[in-house]
Design a protein around this motif. Sequence first.
Motif, short mmCIF file in Angstrom:
data_model
loop_
_atom_site.label_atom_id
_atom_site.label_comp_id
_atom_site.label_asym_id
_atom_site.label_seq_id
_atom_site.Cartn_x
_atom_site.Cartn_y
_atom_site.Cartn_z
N THR A 38 0.85 -0.99 -0.32
CA THR A 38 0.05 0.07 -0.29
C THR A 38 0.79 1.38 -0.01
OG1 THR A 38 0.12 -0.21 2.27
CG2 THR A 38 -2.25 -1.49 1.26
N PRO A 42 3.21 4.31 -1.75
CA PRO A 42 3.52 5.53 -2.73
C PRO A 42 4.22 4.75 -3.39
CG PRO A 42 3.49 6.36 -1.23
CD PRO A 42 3.07 5.54 -0.41
N ARG A 43 4.23 4.18 -4.49
CA ARG A 43 6.00 3.89 -5.41
C ARG A 43 7.41 4.65 -5.11
NH1 ARG A 43 4.61 3.13 -11.96
NH2 ARG A 43 3.37 1.64 -10.34
N THR A 102 8.44 2.65 -2.50
CA THR A 102 8.81 1.05 -2.35
C THR A 102 10.22 1.23 -3.03
OG1 THR A 102 7.03 1.00 -4.37
CG2 THR A 102 6.56 0.56 -1.76
#
Length: 483
Positions: free
Chosen positions: A58, A60-61, A64
């Motif tokens: 879950t 945000p990109r 991650t």
Amino acid sequence: MSQVRKVSPMSLMSSPVLALSVGQLRRRPAAFAGLAAALLLATATVTLFGSLVAAQVTAPRAVTRAPVAGPGVLVIAGAFGEIAVLVALFVVVNALGFTLRQQHRDLALLRTVAATPRQVRRVVRAQVVATVLLAAVPGCAAGLLAARAFLTALQRRGMAAPGLHIPGTPVPMLVALGVALLVGLAAAAASAWRVTRPAPAVALAEGTAEGTGAATGGSRVAAVLRPVAGVAVLAGGVLLLRLAATRPPGELDKAGQAALLGSMVLLVALALLGPLAARALAALLGAPVRALVPRAGWLADANLRGYAARLSSAVVPVALLVGLSGTMLIMTSTAERVARATGAATSVTKASDIWLRQAELGLLVCFAAVSTVNTLVALTADRRREFALLRLVGSTRRQLLRMLSMEAALTTAIGVLLGAAVAAASSGAFSWAVRGSVVPVVPGAGCAWVVLGAALLTVPGIVGTGVWASGGSAVASVSGERG
């Protein structure tokens, strides 16, 4: 002749089923408390690693994709959570099987008063569902708190992105609840089958078959199927160890995972073959005990060998503790020796990942310790009538405690030997893969602490519960119901 009224299925659909289930919960608090503790740890473990996965999925990109030291949260949750969840479910199945075995006679008696197999299965399912629901809330809460603490520790070591946080979604907790219910109901169905399949009189006879040496049709079938299943699982464990042993030297991490998973499979095989292995070791170790302590040693040895299933239930948790702890300690020491010799660090030898394995070892030890204490306390408490009979034929409490001390020592020795055999096989396969020798590097101090911990859990658990169970009026204990 008056006829026994047939209990209709609808009559046990709601309140009678709940009344019978709650009655068993009240009469056998030690057994159900152990099952509840195992379920609590299982739901906490699934919630812990499920929450870590949810945090990564879950996020945000941009979060991650941030560089981290180590394999990442998803890999950590998958690799380490896999073993932890397997151990948790193994402990739950073992605790539930033991709890239902203690009720075998009571459930068989229900059938003799005209309860149908379907109604008995409903009673068992209601007990499992009630215990799961009681353990679910504190288990999920503990898992959520553990997930936040674990993620913070990972971020402190640079192994997780700083922006990650445990989301508020209930999905991991619902998954944990679903897994606990699924495993509990599946294990309950398998255990209830032994009571509901044969005729009522046969099922009632099987409740005391072990103590008398009798063998009914259902017990003979189980006596054949269990070793066959045990041999099949043992073959699977050997194949996993062969896979670990044949990994190239550069794939140390994969060899370690295969060896650890192989040790788990071997422990499952041990649980299935436990009565045979435990009885053989009891016969071997009982001779010197009988020679050193003739009276108490003879009685302790006779009890252990005469009740093979009870002995197996006692030694399997000890073997689980020693086998898993010993495997991880020896594998880590072997990998560190190889890394120092070659100068090549892997995820087994880096400081951050050693911390990860220590955390996982601590979690596994928690499971094994809870399983050991629960099983031993419930087993010993269930022998109150046996202790009372011994007192009525002239045994003093001091003699009973001496006998229990001998039993505790033998139980510890058998469990340690079985667990050490699993650890030796698993770490030997790993050592062959990484250094070309089946002799691994054994950390003497660490292994000594594991053995000492097993003894500290086993001996006080048996002797202390025996002190309580042998108290009170012997006549009242004999005339009262068993357990």
